[in-house]
Scaffold this motif. Structure first.
Motif, PDB file in Angstrom:
ATOM      1  N   LEU A 102     -28.752  -8.545 -27.188  1.00  0.00           N
ATOM      2  CA  LEU A 102     -27.993  -8.247 -28.405  1.00  0.00           C
ATOM      3  C   LEU A 102     -28.185  -6.802 -28.846  1.00  0.00           C
ATOM      4  N   PHE A 103     -29.380  -6.247 -28.640  1.00  0.00           N
ATOM      5  CA  PHE A 103     -29.572  -4.824 -28.941  1.00  0.00           C
ATOM      6  C   PHE A 103     -28.697  -3.961 -28.039  1.00  0.00           C
ATOM      7  N   TRP A 104     -28.657  -4.312 -26.741  1.00  0.00           N
ATOM      8  CA  TRP A 104     -27.782  -3.573 -25.828  1.00  0.00           C
ATOM      9  C   TRP A 104     -26.319  -3.701 -26.287  1.00  0.00           C
ATOM     10  N   ALA A 105     -25.932  -4.906 -26.706  1.00  0.00           N
ATOM     11  CA  ALA A 105     -24.549  -5.105 -27.166  1.00  0.00           C
ATOM     12  C   ALA A 105     -24.254  -4.247 -28.393  1.00  0.00           C
ATOM     13  N   LEU A 106     -25.207  -4.186 -29.330  1.00  0.00           N
ATOM     14  CA  LEU A 106     -25.002  -3.373 -30.526  1.00  0.00           C
ATOM     15  C   LEU A 106     -24.853  -1.893 -30.175  1.00  0.00           C
ATOM     16  N   ILE A 107     -25.598  -1.445 -29.167  1.00  0.00           N
ATOM     17  CA  ILE A 107     -25.478  -0.046 -28.731  1.00  0.00           C
ATOM     18  C   ILE A 107     -24.096   0.204 -28.130  1.00  0.00           C
ATOM     19  N   PHE A 108     -23.686  -0.651 -27.184  1.00  0.00           N
ATOM     20  CA  PHE A 108     -22.411  -0.434 -26.497  1.00  0.00           C
ATOM     21  C   PHE A 108     -21.215  -0.608 -27.424  1.00  0.00           C
ATOM     22  N   LEU A 109     -21.369  -1.439 -28.450  1.00  0.00           N
ATOM     23  CA  LEU A 109     -20.268  -1.610 -29.392  1.00  0.00           C
ATOM     24  C   LEU A 109     -19.908  -0.314 -30.098  1.00  0.00           C
ATOM     25  N   GLN A 110     -20.879   0.576 -30.247  1.00  0.00           N
ATOM     26  CA  GLN A 110     -20.635   1.800 -31.005  1.00  0.00           C
ATOM     27  C   GLN A 110     -19.679   2.744 -30.288  1.00  0.00           C
ATOM     28  N   PHE A 111     -19.615   2.672 -28.955  1.00  0.00           N
ATOM     29  CA  PHE A 111     -18.687   3.581 -28.265  1.00  0.00           C
ATOM     30  C   PHE A 111     -17.693   2.881 -27.350  1.00  0.00           C
ATOM     31  N   PHE A 112     -17.994   1.640 -26.895  1.00  0.00           N
ATOM     32  CA  PHE A 112     -17.013   0.891 -26.112  1.00  0.00           C
ATOM     33  C   PHE A 112     -16.163  -0.023 -26.992  1.00  0.00           C
ATOM     34  N   GLY A 113     -16.676  -0.352 -28.202  1.00  0.00           N
ATOM     35  CA  GLY A 113     -15.989  -1.305 -29.057  1.00  0.00           C
ATOM     36  C   GLY A 113     -16.031  -2.705 -28.459  1.00  0.00           C
ATOM     37  N   PHE A 114     -15.077  -3.548 -28.860  1.00  0.00           N
ATOM     38  CA  PHE A 114     -15.041  -4.932 -28.367  1.00  0.00           C
ATOM     39  C   PHE A 114     -14.332  -4.992 -27.014  1.00  0.00           C
TER      40      PHE A 114
END
Length: 491
Positions: A102-114
């Motif tokens: 989930l931490f990795w997901a939160l990081i990637f969400l910031q520049f890849f979005g959904f």
């Protein structure tokens, strides 16, 4: 009789856990928690499978994210396992697996979005670190005899392919299958950060009080896990891997400028980015340490130690449920069902449900962690107990449990418990996203405030804390001389 070091370690860990329980916040704050629990139970026994829009699509996407993420993670992990003797590789793998999906997901969400890439990489990166570690252990434990009988001059690659892989392959396949089950759990909880998997619909239904929909989603998830061995047969895996990318869904196009800005500006500490000098950077770090990192570390350690002791208690209570030395076939069947439910329910999902029922405190997290990890270890210890042959005049009931079985299963019990210590810590940190003041709470708060520099530093603190617990766990197991094949069963 148990060895003195085992007794000492058990007493120390138990005492620390009890002390932490007095220091922790273990209250129930909702007005009528038992009525809410009753409503949830009624929803589970009266599921409504027809009221959930797109649940079939969510189920397919949960499976697709798991297959693609685990496939990429296993491939990368296998390649890394071949050079795992390198200290740089070992440290790198320890670091990436210490950060929760989930931490990795939160990081990637910031520049890849959904975008589907967010969910795939969130699973693949930490799993690559895990696979590298476990695969290397499996390869190292190979019987060296086949290599010795090969003709002189046989190349290194040929030795590896013909002497090491055939012996290790069954263990590699077994562990990869287990990790696929873990991948399904990881994929499901990605829905809690907005990705279109089962967790997204569970959170939506629960927040609206639609407990029959919640029951339907939970039952579908349990059926998915329980039937894994039937629908994920080896001969079907290639077809699933080919089809899975087409079921990940679509996302908005990736803006690569956002990716560049994230790494060159967003995560750079604010004093450096603004050119304020070293004194400002020192003040910034001190404020972050005092106000967020240290409170987060304290609460994470408190919750971890309470959950560790409670996991041990749940295990010791649970393993007789499936042991052939107790009960009958019907009771053991019921015990298997209970343990399957306990170990199949992701800690994050269970903690979310209990937080809605009992209110914000450490108690829902403790119960979620103890039930999930106790279910896993209880299953493993129950299987170990089935291998024990008792003498014909062995006592029955509690005396059989206390004097015949516990002394024999206690060493592997401790081995599995300490092996999962680092995993419990990893989950404890991420549960902060739900509002519990562990490190994840401060990470999520920093992201919500668009302070990515603070979030990344706190994630680094979380990773270092996890690595420290992993090292401590290894030393305790080595001190107690606990040897058990946990790599393929207990990770």
């Amino acid at each position: 009789m148990l060895a003195s070091p085992t007794v000492r370690v058990t007493l120390i860990v138990t005492a620390v856990g009890i002390l932490c329980a007095f220091l922790g916040d273990l209250a129930i704050t909702t007005v009528n928690p038992w009525q809410d629990l009753k409503d949830l139970f009624l929803g589970v026994v009266t599921p409504d499978f027809f009221s959930i829009d797109q649940v079939g699509v969510a189920l397919l996407r949960t499976v697709a994210f798991a297959f693609v993420g685990v496939a990429l993670g296993s491939l990368a992990g296998f390649l890394l396992s071949l050079v795992f003797s390198s200290r740089v590789i070992r440290i790198g793998c320890a670091f990436v697996r210490a950060i929760h999906e989930l931490f990795w997901a939160l990081i990637f969400l910031q520049f890849f979005g959904f975008h589907p890439l967010t969910g795939v990489l969130a699973i693949a990166i930490p799993y690559a670190g895990i696979f590298a570690k476990v695969y290397s252990e499996i390869l190292e434990e190979n019987d060296p005899t086949p290599e010795r009988v090969l003709p002189e001059g046989t190349g290194r690659l040929a030795r590896f392919l013909y002497a090491r892989i055939p012996d290790a392959l069954p263990h590699l396949v077994t562990y990869t299958s287990y990790r696929l089950e873990c991948g399904l759990r990881s994929s499901a909880i990605l829905g809690f950060v907005g990705l279109p998997t089962l967790g997204f619909y569970l959170e939506s239904s629960f927040s609206q009080g639609y407990y029959s929909e919640v029951g339907a989603i939970l039952i579908l998830f349990y059926v998915l896990i329980a039937t894994l061995r039937h629908w994920a047969r080896p001969r079907l895996i290639p077809a699933y891997l080919v089809a899975a990318p087409f079921f990940l869904g679509d996302g908005l196009p990736i803006v690569w400028g956002n990716v560049s800005r994230f790494f060159t500006q967003d995560i750079v500490p604010a004093p450096i980015r603004d050119g304020d000098g070293l004194r400002a950077l020192g003040d910034w770090l001190t404020q972050l340490l005092v106000n967020e990192a240290l409170p987060g570390i304290w609460n994470t350690l408190l919750l971890t130690q309470i959950a560790l002791v409670c996991t041990g208690l749940v295990t010791l209570i649970a393993f007789p449920l499936i042991s052939r030395h107790f009960g009958n076939r019907v009771s053991r069947g019921g015990g298997h069902v209970l343990l399957v439910i306990a170990r199949s329910t992701p800690e994050y999902m269970l903690a979310y449900i209990l937080l809605q029922l009992w209110g914000p405190s450490m108690l829902p997290a403790v119960v979620a962690l103890a039930l999930h990890n106790g279910g896993i270890i209880g299953h493993l210890i129950g299987r170990r107990s089935n291998e024990i042959q008792l003498r014909p005049d062995a006592p029955s009931g509690f005396n059989r449990y206390s004097y015949e079985l516990i002394p024999r299963v206690y060493p592997p019990f401790l081995a599995f418990l300490f092996y999962r210590w680092e995993i419990i810590m990893r989950e404890t940190a991420i549960l902060g996203i739900l509002g519990i003041h562990t490190l994840g709470f401060y990470v999520d708060s920093a992201i919500q405030e668009i302070r990515f520099d603070r979030a990344i530093l706190l994630i680094l603190v979380t990773a270092l804390l996890n690595i420290a617990i992993d090292v401590t766990s290894r030393r305790v197991r080595r001190y107690l001389r606990l040897q058990t094949r946990v790599t393929c069963e207990g990770h």
